[in-house]
Design a protein around this motif. Structure first.
Motif, PDB file in Angstrom:
ATOM      1  N   GLY A   1       0.766  -1.434   0.073  1.00 57.08           N
ATOM      2  CA  GLY A   1      -0.278  -0.027   0.049  1.00 57.08           C
ATOM      3  C   GLY A   1       0.742   1.119  -0.211  1.00 57.08           C
ATOM      4  O   GLY A   1       0.586   2.141  -0.594  1.00 57.08           O
ATOM      5  N   MET A   2       2.012   1.071   0.681  1.00 56.41           N
ATOM      6  CA  MET A   2       2.968   2.470   0.608  1.00 56.41           C
ATOM      7  C   MET A   2       3.772   2.188  -0.749  1.00 56.41           C
ATOM      8  O   MET A   2       4.761   3.242  -0.729  1.00 56.41           O
ATOM      9  CB  MET A   2       3.577   2.360   2.073  1.00 56.41           C
ATOM     10  CG  MET A   2       2.873   2.859   3.156  1.00 56.41           C
ATOM     11  SD  MET A   2       4.015   2.547   4.884  1.00 56.41           S
ATOM     12  CE  MET A   2       5.167   3.926   4.425  1.00 56.41           C
ATOM     13  N   ARG A   3       3.768   1.391  -1.250  1.00 50.80           N
ATOM     14  CA  ARG A   3       4.343   1.301  -2.797  1.00 50.80           C
ATOM     15  C   ARG A   3       5.948   1.198  -2.384  1.00 50.80           C
ATOM     16  O   ARG A   3       6.707   1.980  -3.038  1.00 50.80           O
ATOM     17  CB  ARG A   3       3.957   2.277  -3.397  1.00 50.80           C
ATOM     18  CG  ARG A   3       2.349   2.637  -3.729  1.00 50.80           C
ATOM     19  CD  ARG A   3       1.830   1.436  -4.594  1.00 50.80           C
ATOM     20  NE  ARG A   3       2.320   1.340  -5.787  1.00 50.80           N
ATOM     21  CZ  ARG A   3       1.873   1.885  -6.950  1.00 50.80           C
ATOM     22  NH1 ARG A   3       0.588   2.508  -6.511  1.00 50.80           N
ATOM     23  NH2 ARG A   3       2.231   2.055  -8.071  1.00 50.80           N
TER      24      ARG A   3
ATOM     25  N   THR B   1       5.187  12.901   5.011  1.00 52.28           N
ATOM     26  CA  THR B   1       4.608  11.927   5.629  1.00 52.28           C
ATOM     27  C   THR B   1       4.633  10.572   4.623  1.00 52.28           C
ATOM     28  O   THR B   1       4.092  10.929   3.575  1.00 52.28           O
ATOM     29  CB  THR B   1       3.074  12.432   6.090  1.00 52.28           C
ATOM     30  OG1 THR B   1       3.169  13.654   6.911  1.00 52.28           O
ATOM     31  CG2 THR B   1       2.431  11.234   6.833  1.00 52.28           C
ATOM     32  N   GLN B   2       4.850   9.564   5.174  1.00 56.36           N
ATOM     33  CA  GLN B   2       4.453   8.133   4.475  1.00 56.36           C
ATOM     34  C   GLN B   2       3.681   7.429   5.245  1.00 56.36           C
ATOM     35  O   GLN B   2       3.638   7.339   6.567  1.00 56.36           O
ATOM     36  CB  GLN B   2       5.879   7.545   4.156  1.00 56.36           C
ATOM     37  CG  GLN B   2       6.762   8.508   3.142  1.00 56.36           C
ATOM     38  CD  GLN B   2       7.565   7.479   2.227  1.00 56.36           C
ATOM     39  OE1 GLN B   2       7.426   6.294   2.352  1.00 56.36           O
ATOM     40  NE2 GLN B   2       8.426   8.207   1.870  1.00 56.36           N
ATOM     41  N   GLY B   3       2.686   6.826   4.591  1.00 58.41           N
ATOM     42  CA  GLY B   3       1.670   5.638   5.374  1.00 58.41           C
ATOM     43  C   GLY B   3       0.671   6.560   5.908  1.00 58.41           C
ATOM     44  O   GLY B   3       0.168   6.146   7.069  1.00 58.41           O
ATOM     45  N   ALA B   4       0.129   7.863   5.365  1.00 53.17           N
ATOM     46  CA  ALA B   4      -0.652   8.296   5.987  1.00 53.17           C
ATOM     47  C   ALA B   4      -2.308   7.992   5.875  1.00 53.17           C
ATOM     48  O   ALA B   4      -2.438   6.837   5.388  1.00 53.17           O
ATOM     49  CB  ALA B   4      -0.873   9.817   5.332  1.00 53.17           C
ATOM     50  N   PHE B   5      -3.165   8.612   6.867  1.00 53.31           N
ATOM     51  CA  PHE B   5      -4.506   8.229   6.627  1.00 53.31           C
ATOM     52  C   PHE B   5      -5.281   8.424   5.423  1.00 53.31           C
ATOM     53  O   PHE B   5      -4.883   9.481   4.955  1.00 53.31           O
ATOM     54  CB  PHE B   5      -5.045   9.220   7.952  1.00 53.31           C
ATOM     55  CG  PHE B   5      -6.375   8.889   8.461  1.00 53.31           C
ATOM     56  CD1 PHE B   5      -6.893   7.863   9.088  1.00 53.31           C
ATOM     57  CD2 PHE B   5      -7.263   9.722   8.038  1.00 53.31           C
ATOM     58  CE1 PHE B   5      -8.410   7.889   9.478  1.00 53.31           C
ATOM     59  CE2 PHE B   5      -8.495   9.794   8.385  1.00 53.31           C
ATOM     60  CZ  PHE B   5      -9.152   8.573   9.164  1.00 53.31           C
TER      61      PHE B   5
ATOM     62  N   ASP C   1      -9.348   8.408   4.423  1.00 52.42           N
ATOM     63  CA  ASP C   1     -10.837   8.104   4.935  1.00 52.42           C
ATOM     64  C   ASP C   1     -11.599   7.558   3.598  1.00 52.42           C
ATOM     65  O   ASP C   1     -10.884   7.404   2.615  1.00 52.42           O
ATOM     66  CB  ASP C   1     -11.148   9.410   5.413  1.00 52.42           C
ATOM     67  CG  ASP C   1     -11.589  10.516   4.425  1.00 52.42           C
ATOM     68  OD1 ASP C   1     -11.106  10.406   3.259  1.00 52.42           O
ATOM     69  OD2 ASP C   1     -12.063  11.554   4.778  1.00 52.42           O
TER      70      ASP C   1
ATOM     71  N   GLU D   1      -9.402   5.077  -4.204  1.00 57.37           N
ATOM     72  CA  GLU D   1      -8.387   5.663  -5.324  1.00 57.37           C
ATOM     73  C   GLU D   1      -6.977   4.946  -5.168  1.00 57.37           C
ATOM     74  O   GLU D   1      -6.348   4.688  -5.905  1.00 57.37           O
ATOM     75  CB  GLU D   1      -8.372   6.908  -5.430  1.00 57.37           C
ATOM     76  CG  GLU D   1      -9.652   7.697  -5.841  1.00 57.37           C
ATOM     77  CD  GLU D   1     -11.093   7.561  -5.133  1.00 57.37           C
ATOM     78  OE1 GLU D   1     -10.827   7.342  -3.831  1.00 57.37           O
ATOM     79  OE2 GLU D   1     -12.141   7.397  -5.688  1.00 57.37           O
ATOM     80  N   PHE D   2      -6.759   4.772  -3.844  1.00 59.80           N
ATOM     81  CA  PHE D   2      -5.138   4.197  -3.607  1.00 59.80           C
ATOM     82  C   PHE D   2      -5.219   2.635  -4.018  1.00 59.80           C
ATOM     83  O   PHE D   2      -4.070   2.184  -4.480  1.00 59.80           O
ATOM     84  CB  PHE D   2      -4.901   4.500  -2.132  1.00 59.80           C
ATOM     85  CG  PHE D   2      -4.722   5.934  -1.877  1.00 59.80           C
ATOM     86  CD1 PHE D   2      -3.385   6.320  -2.406  1.00 59.80           C
ATOM     87  CD2 PHE D   2      -5.464   6.560  -1.013  1.00 59.80           C
ATOM     88  CE1 PHE D   2      -2.939   7.877  -2.127  1.00 59.80           C
ATOM     89  CE2 PHE D   2      -5.130   8.049  -0.879  1.00 59.80           C
ATOM     90  CZ  PHE D   2      -3.799   8.436  -1.434  1.00 59.80           C
TER      91      PHE D   2
ATOM     92  N   GLU E   1      -5.158   2.351  -7.681  1.00 57.85           N
ATOM     93  CA  GLU E   1      -3.675   2.548  -8.201  1.00 57.85           C
ATOM     94  C   GLU E   1      -2.833   1.379  -8.178  1.00 57.85           C
ATOM     95  O   GLU E   1      -1.908   1.033  -9.104  1.00 57.85           O
ATOM     96  CB  GLU E   1      -2.911   3.733  -7.515  1.00 57.85           C
ATOM     97  CG  GLU E   1      -3.841   5.026  -7.643  1.00 57.85           C
ATOM     98  CD  GLU E   1      -3.579   5.685  -9.307  1.00 57.85           C
ATOM     99  OE1 GLU E   1      -2.477   5.226  -9.926  1.00 57.85           O
ATOM    100  OE2 GLU E   1      -4.454   6.192  -9.685  1.00 57.85           O
TER     101      GLU E   1
ATOM    102  N   GLY F   1       1.064   5.923  -3.085  1.00 54.98           N
ATOM    103  CA  GLY F   1       1.177   5.362  -1.671  1.00 54.98           C
ATOM    104  C   GLY F   1       0.786   6.529  -0.797  1.00 54.98           C
ATOM    105  O   GLY F   1       0.994   5.894   0.519  1.00 54.98           O
TER     106      GLY F   1
ATOM    107  N   HIS G   1       1.934   9.324   0.081  1.00 55.29           N
ATOM    108  CA  HIS G   1       2.879  10.095   0.574  1.00 55.29           C
ATOM    109  C   HIS G   1       2.536  11.432   0.590  1.00 55.29           C
ATOM    110  O   HIS G   1       2.024  12.090  -0.310  1.00 55.29           O
ATOM    111  CB  HIS G   1       4.187   9.825  -0.168  1.00 55.29           C
ATOM    112  CG  HIS G   1       4.654   8.209  -0.053  1.00 55.29           C
ATOM    113  ND1 HIS G   1       4.141   7.417   0.809  1.00 55.29           N
ATOM    114  CD2 HIS G   1       5.393   7.763  -0.919  1.00 55.29           C
ATOM    115  CE1 HIS G   1       4.557   6.181   0.278  1.00 55.29           C
ATOM    116  NE2 HIS G   1       5.344   6.280  -0.594  1.00 55.29           N
ATOM    117  N   VAL G   2       2.744  12.159   1.728  1.00 59.82           N
ATOM    118  CA  VAL G   2       2.445  13.681   1.800  1.00 59.82           C
ATOM    119  C   VAL G   2       3.641  14.638   1.934  1.00 59.82           C
ATOM    120  O   VAL G   2       4.165  14.495   3.084  1.00 59.82           O
ATOM    121  CB  VAL G   2       1.367  13.870   2.834  1.00 59.82           C
ATOM    122  CG1 VAL G   2       0.759  15.145   2.765  1.00 59.82           C
ATOM    123  CG2 VAL G   2       0.140  12.890   2.692  1.00 59.82           C
TER     124      VAL G   2
END
Lengths: 401, 85
Positions: free
Chosen positions: A111-113, A221-225, A227, A233-234, A237, B5, B7-8
């Motif tokens: 999920g975090m690719r 930020t990686q691995g964010a929330f 909702d 959509e993620f 992808e 993924g 990422h922000v």
């Protein structure tokens, strides 16, 4: 012994080195060739050799990697995710219960690719406790979003692990890759292997250049929330990246073939032309089937599935279209459905097509029960019987009743 | 473009995610009963009670309608009202 890709040709010519190695050693050598930067792994039979060999390579100064000691596979994968998020090339290896313990974290890696590469030594799951080979462990992780590759030989284990990084790190893919090799059958068996020259591998696989990475001087930020407004959509992808992976897997395999003379394809068709009976399988048992096919005068072919995720529907249909009977031999069982997962997926792939071969599922080799050449001959004779008469769809091979 | 993924790069962007849509009941305050004790403001887990010059209001962009403010209010000045569209 000069067995790690030294320049040993006449006049310093770059030459691959031949040696005889365990499958586990092949995987460790591949990690060395790929210059992995971080390893976090926990030992489990029959994967233990891999992590021991990696530790030895680091201790001997042959691999410059950070080895993170962890207390479980859950932590191993979690550490890999953290390391990969910083932009490092990361490797791990596990098996069976260890893979099952990683389960929830596998989804996070995909999920975090994060382009993590993991070797999985295929082994049965408890209970009853059993350390021998089958493929229930990785099959049970088929929906985790990892690319899954299955290998037949030790050479293929080495080559596929090298290819795996180039697939995973492609900026249009960015998915983790699981390289599955049959426990004991490959991990503990010695085979002749050609080790590619390290400089050649460096040309094939340049250092990983992450698109984004954690950096204290430029926070992110990686691995964010996500909702309900954004989550779906993620997920799509990930599915799109999986679809794109076919093209990348094919291209990487071809490039590797140019480098080493060895390529494997998405699937491998063996003696499939005009074959009335076509067997389908994954992993090392493909070798046993090829031996049987070579000893026969009959039209029997083999389709070896090398890429299980993404599932190669097109390649499967192309290979199966002229067969009268298709027998799927696999070392897993979907309990409650009464057939193997590969069989189900092949059946589902055929539905939208006009091809209607008779489909038979063969469940065998669970918990390390040997699949002998006689078993393969038995499977072929059941398939031939199905040309003339209606018989049961699923057969358990080598079962004591 | 959606970041790969999730990422922000934009730090603090969580404030762009308006979570008020999760709410079923919304707090409504009757300032006649309010004694300016500040309990609602202290207990709100989402910092959605706005206290200014002894006047109280709510930030409905982030208030999830948990009702803690109404529960803590010693004078029952806050009522939870079903929110209908």
């Amino acid at each position: 012994m000069p067995y790690r890709g030294y320049k040993n040709g006449i006049g310093g010519e770059v030459m691959p080195v031949r040696d005889v190695l365990h499958g586990s050693r092949c995987v460790a050598e591949a990690a060395r060739l790929c210059d992995v930067q971080v390893i976090a792994a926990y030992p489990i039979t029959p994967q233990t050799h891999i992590v021991e060999d990696l530790a030895e390579l680091i201790a001997n100064g042959e691999l410059n990697a950070e080895y993170i000691m962890v207390e479980s596979e859950h932590s191993a994968m979690s550490a890999c995710i953290g390391a990969s998020a910083t932009g490092a090339r990361v490797f791990t290896a596990t098996s069976s219960q260890g893979l099952a313990l990683m389960h929830e974290v596998l989804f996070i890696a995909s999920g975090m690719r994060l382009p993590i590469v993991m070797a999985n030594a295929n082994r049965a799951l408890s209970a009853p406790i059993n350390i021998w080979n089958d493929q229930q462990d990785s099959i049970s992780e088929r929906d985790t979003g990892w690319i899954q590759l299955y290998v037949e030989t030790n050479q293929e284990a080495l080559d596929t692990t090298v290819q795996a990084y180039k697939i995973a790190e492609d900026k249009n893919i960015l998915l983790p890759v699981m390289v599955n090799l049959d426990g004991f059958v490959l991990t503990h068996t010695i085979e002749p292997v050609e080790i590619p020259d390290k400089e050649e591998v460096e040309k094939f696989l340049p250092p990983y250049e992450p698109q984004v990475y954690l950096d204290p001087s430029d926070p992110m930020t990686q691995g964010a929330f996500a909702d309900p407004e954004t989550y779906m959509e993620f997920r799509i992808e990930q599915e799109k990246a999986m679809k794109r992976a076919f093209e990348v897997i094919r291209r990487v395999d071809e490039e590797f073939g140019e480098l080493t003379g060895r390529s494997y394809g998405i699937v491998e068709e063996y003696n499939t032309d005009d074959a009335e009976v076509l067997l389908v399988t994954m992993g090392s048992v493909a070798g046993t089937i090829k031996e049987v096919i070579d000893s026969l005068d009959e039209k029997v072919g083999l389709l070896k599935i090398r890429v299980f995720r993404p599932f190669p529907k097109e390649e499967v249909l192309k290979a199966l279209k002229d067969a009268k009977v298709v027998g799927v031999l696999e070392k897993d069982i979907v309990i409650g459905l009464g057939e193997g997962a590969l069989f189900s997926e092949i059946k589902a792939s055929l539905y939208p097509s006009s091809y209607r071969p008779k489909l038979l599922g063969f469940v065998g080799g669970l918990g390390g029960r040997d699949i002998s050449m006689d078993n393969v001959r038995e499977i072929i004779s059941i398939c031939k019987k199905a040309i003339k008469e209606d018989i049961d769809e699923v057969h358990w091979i080598g079962l004591k009743e | 473009m959606r970041p790969i993924g999730g990422h922000v790069k934009d730090i603090g962007s969580t404030k762009n995610l308006k979570t008020g849509g999760w709410r079923t009941f919304k707090p409504v305050i009757d300032m006649e009963k309010c004694i300016d004790c500040g309990s609602c403001w202290i207990f709100c887990p989402d910092m959605s009670v706005i206290r200014k010059d002894g006047e109280y209001s709510f930030n409905y962009d982030y208030c999830k309608g948990c009702g803690i403010c109404a529960n803590e209010c010693p004078t029952e000045a806050i009522k939870m009202v079903l929110e209908e569209k």
